[in-house]
Design a protein around this motif. Structure first.
Motif, short mmCIF file in Angstrom:
data_model
loop_
_atom_site.label_atom_id
_atom_site.label_comp_id
_atom_site.label_asym_id
_atom_site.label_seq_id
_atom_site.Cartn_x
_atom_site.Cartn_y
_atom_site.Cartn_z
N ILE A 1 0.90 -1.15 0.06
CA ILE A 1 -0.13 0.09 -0.17
C ILE A 1 0.88 1.32 0.02
O ILE A 1 1.75 1.27 0.80
N THR A 2 0.43 2.21 -0.84
CA THR A 2 1.33 3.40 -0.87
C THR A 2 0.25 4.33 -0.80
O THR A 2 -0.83 4.61 -1.36
N SER A 3 0.52 5.53 0.19
CA SER A 3 -0.61 6.32 0.65
C SER A 3 -0.12 7.72 0.86
O SER A 3 1.26 7.68 1.06
N LYS A 4 -1.05 8.70 0.86
CA LYS A 4 -0.66 9.98 1.35
C LYS A 4 -1.72 10.79 2.11
O LYS A 4 -2.83 10.74 1.74
N LEU A 5 -1.27 11.45 3.25
CA LEU A 5 -2.32 12.02 4.04
C LEU A 5 -2.17 13.56 3.74
O LEU A 5 -1.04 14.17 3.87
N ASP A 6 -3.36 14.03 3.40
CA ASP A 6 -3.54 15.48 2.93
C ASP A 6 -4.14 15.99 4.43
O ASP A 6 -5.25 15.85 4.69
N THR A 7 -3.29 16.82 4.97
CA THR A 7 -3.96 17.43 6.46
C THR A 7 -5.04 18.65 6.25
O THR A 7 -5.45 19.04 7.07
N THR A 8 -4.73 19.23 4.86
CA THR A 8 -5.55 20.35 4.75
C THR A 8 -6.97 19.93 4.53
O THR A 8 -8.02 20.56 5.04
N ASN A 9 -7.20 18.81 3.68
CA ASN A 9 -8.44 18.44 3.40
C ASN A 9 -8.82 17.07 4.40
O ASN A 9 -9.89 16.50 3.97
N HIS A 10 -8.13 16.76 4.91
CA HIS A 10 -8.28 15.28 5.97
C HIS A 10 -8.92 14.16 4.93
O HIS A 10 -9.75 13.63 5.25
N THR A 11 -7.74 14.15 3.83
CA THR A 11 -8.09 13.01 3.05
C THR A 11 -6.84 11.83 3.17
O THR A 11 -5.62 12.44 3.31
#
Length: 649
Positions: free
Chosen positions: A61-71
């Motif tokens: 699994i490769t993932s990215k956390l967007d803390t601006t949009n909480h996604t």
């Protein structure tokens, strides 16, 4: 999952006496308890059979956390192996983020009163942007259909039995709910958001020899049933955040500063808690000063799931876990400054270490390279190698929730029972082992006289065995919310205590219970596999016991009916008559006291109840009997203790 407050859900039954027995010996000791014989997949002895199989799911699994949009945006590659004897024309996935959609079944079935699993707001769930299947060097886009929290994928060619393999790749995203049914979510602290991320990637549904595809929807109260495999995952996030996850962190030097990486390494070799990032350092250099993004890489083997936590607000500390084989693991705790208080989260790592070292010695060795406790919005939830506990917990409550969630490592992370169907096999078994761990930790520092576990507490007994209580063999989502704490947690724990203390004895019970764990480690047992193992290893036919405790809501009520001297002379001995007034048979211990101080204890097996509800036995006496007491040590969960004692008066 966190234990539920039983005080809040108790429905106390009014006291009443039973003059006439409700007991049926033919029902209690009916033959043909098992619905089917053993087979080549599951032995009649309770062991996996010679042809036992289960499918396997490995994940990258490769993932990215967007803390601006909480996604979270991610790509998962699933390497699926079909070890079953069946060719599979389609696959089923669990897409659990869909529980947070406004049109989900969970939303529709949430009671008006709300409760722990109700959603305060809604998301779009799992948004799948692409899907592909690769098998035998050929790659194609399959047809797929999502039905609530399940997604069906149709294959161009059936996946062959007995070892057929394919790769399923899915690109997707979801918004992190602020309150995710008390199993995931995000908490805003003064130093930033804490993200607790779980049920976050499409996971293979279990295909087994019992039901084929297991497809009960995720509604909130029922938990999970998952395949085992190796899981590699990485999370890219702002560089000033600390990320903790299931398994081993593969690149600490890239994630921490040099000083923090040094402390992280020191914690792996220290029996005392080592501060990796202190409260005073938050926002003042170190990782807080890092710019851009960092990718944190984790790996865990032979696991059924992974979860992770992320925050720039984390205090992080750790210590070494000593395992019986000589191997080491790492206890970690990640928590905000708000969690530091008297007996607060600064003691978490000590608690993690204590719990896991105890269970590893008593039951089965902890199988993962790290055990991480994360403080956040989740009250208490377990995943392989990582748990989420309330950031507000302190003292006894912090020990209790930490011990309970890490106890779940053994049930159901190691012994992979079907939580979606049998909550009593993970919550109840875990509650039982928690009692043992709590007594052990720091010589019982957090052990208190339990209101709910004390057999002499009639209020507790009336709550557990009342007629409106759900029986243990009830699916979690079917159990009334007010009854869950008893039917899933307390009663099955009391059942195991009763089996150990009054039926099998400690040695036979402990040997059978450990054998059950060893037999079914990283496999999928059913209730029948548990019953058969306890009987075959313990050396008893326990069908009468399972009928009363698991399949019915029977009560225990043993009474002293009468005492008669032979020829009316105490020196000639006496005949004592006891009666079973309720439906459940149990062995009997009777204490007989004479008025000169002489006393004797008679132990009677459960078979005394095979021919009826009354039993007569003789005792030798020389003087008048002053007292006859059933269950003198008060181990039995007796419905009415007022009839347990006869006195010469």
């Amino acid at each position: 999952m966190k234990k539920i407050s039983l005080l809040a859900i108790s429905a106390i039954v009014s006291f009443s006496a039973f003059a006439q027995s409700k007991y049926s010996n033919t029902e209690a000791f009916a033959p043909f308890f098992y619905p089917s014989a053993g087979n080549e997949y599951r032995s009649a002895s309770g062991e996996p059979g010679p042809k036992y199989w289960q499918n396997r799911a490995d994940y990258n699994i490769t993932s990215k956390l967007d803390t601006t949009n909480h996604t979270v945006t991610a790509k998962v590659e699933i390497m699926y192996t079909n070890n079953s004897p069946d060719n599979l024309k389609f696959l089923w996935l669990q897409t659990d983020q869909n529980i947070y959609r406004k049109d989900s079944r969970a939303t529709a079935t949430t009671t008006a009163a709300g409760g722990r699993w109700a959603n305060a707001s809604f998301t779009d769930g799992d948004v799948i942007t692409s899907m592909s299947v690769e098998e035998g060097g050929k790659k194609y886009t399959p047809k797929y259909n999502t039905a609530d929290t399940r997604t069906q994928v149709w294959l161009s060619n059936a996946l062959k039995s007995s070892g057929g393999r394919l790769k399923l790749t899915i690109e997707y995203s979801f918004k992190v709910p602020e309150y995710g049914s008390d199993r995931m979510g995000r908490l805003n602290t003064k130093n930033g958001w804490i993200y607790e991320i779980a049920q976050w990637f499409p996971r293979m549904a279990v295909y087994d020899d019992v039901q084929g595809w297991n497809l009960l929807p995720y509604l909130g109260q029922g938990e999970f049933y998952l395949e085992y495999g190796d899981i590699n995952f990485n999370v890219t996030a702002p560089a000033n955040m600390i990320i903790v996850g299931s398994g081993e962190l593969l690149n600490p030097a890239e994630c921490f500063t040099a000083e923090e990486a040094k402390r992280y390494a020191e914690s792996k070799n220290s029996d005392k808690t080592v501060m990796i990032r202190s409260a005073d350092e938050i926002g003042k250099g170190g990782i807080s000063a890092k710019k851009g993004t960092t990718t944190w890489r984790f790996k865990i083997q032979n696991a059924r799931d992974v979860a992770w936590g992320a925050s720039r607000a984390f205090v992080l500390d750790g210590a070494k876990i000593n395992l019986p084989s000589g191997k080491k693991s790492l206890a970690l705790s990640a928590y905000p400054v708000e969690s530091i208080s008297n007996n607060g989260w600064q003691r978490s790592t000590e608690m993690v270490k204590g719990a896991i070292e105890f269970y590893s010695k008593a039951l089965f060795e902890f199988p993962y390279p790290a055990a991480t406790n994360v403080a956040g919005i989740v009250g208490g939830m377990e995943y392989p190698g990582i748990v989420f506990c309330s950031y507000k917990s302190t003292g006894t409550d912090l020990w209790g929730v930490t011990d309970h969630e890490f106890g779940h490592t053994w049930f159901p992370m190691i012994v992979g029972s079907n939580e979606r169907k049998y909550a009593w096999m993970d919550e109840g078994f875990n509650t039982y082992i928690n009692d043992l761990s709590t007594a052990n930790f720091h010589n019982g520092e957090f052990k208190e006289q339990s209101f709910f576990g004390d057999p002499t507490n009639q209020q507790m007994v009336r709550m557990v065995f009342n007629d409106k209580m759900d029986v243990l063999l009830t699916e979690p989502d079917v159990i009334q919310q007010r009854n869950l704490g008893v039917a899933a947690y307390l009663k099955p724990s009391l059942m195991l205590h009763a089996l150990r203390n009054t039926v099998l004895g400690e040695k036979r019970f402990d040997a059978a219970f450990r054998e059950y764990i060893n037999r079914w480690a990283f496999k999928h047992p059913t209730p029948w596999d548990f019953f058969r193992t306890m009987e075959n290893v313990g050396g008893e036919d326990l069908s009468w016991f399972w009928r009363g405790w698991v399949f019915n809501n029977w009560k225990i009520d043993q009474a002293v009916q009468s005492v008669k001297y032979k020829d009316g002379i105490p020196a000639n001995g006496a005949t004592i008559t006891i009666e079973n007034l309720q439906q459940m048979p149990m062995p009997v211990t009777v204490l007989v006291k004479e008025n000169n101080g002489t006393q004797q204890t008679i132990t009677l097996p459960v078979e005394i109840w095979q021919r009826g509800s009354t039993y007569h036995f003789d005792v030798s006496t020389t003087n008048p009997i002053s007292e006859v007491t059933i269950d003198p040590d008060k181990k039995m969960y007796d419905w009415d203790r007022s009839n347990n004692t006869w006195t010469g008066k």
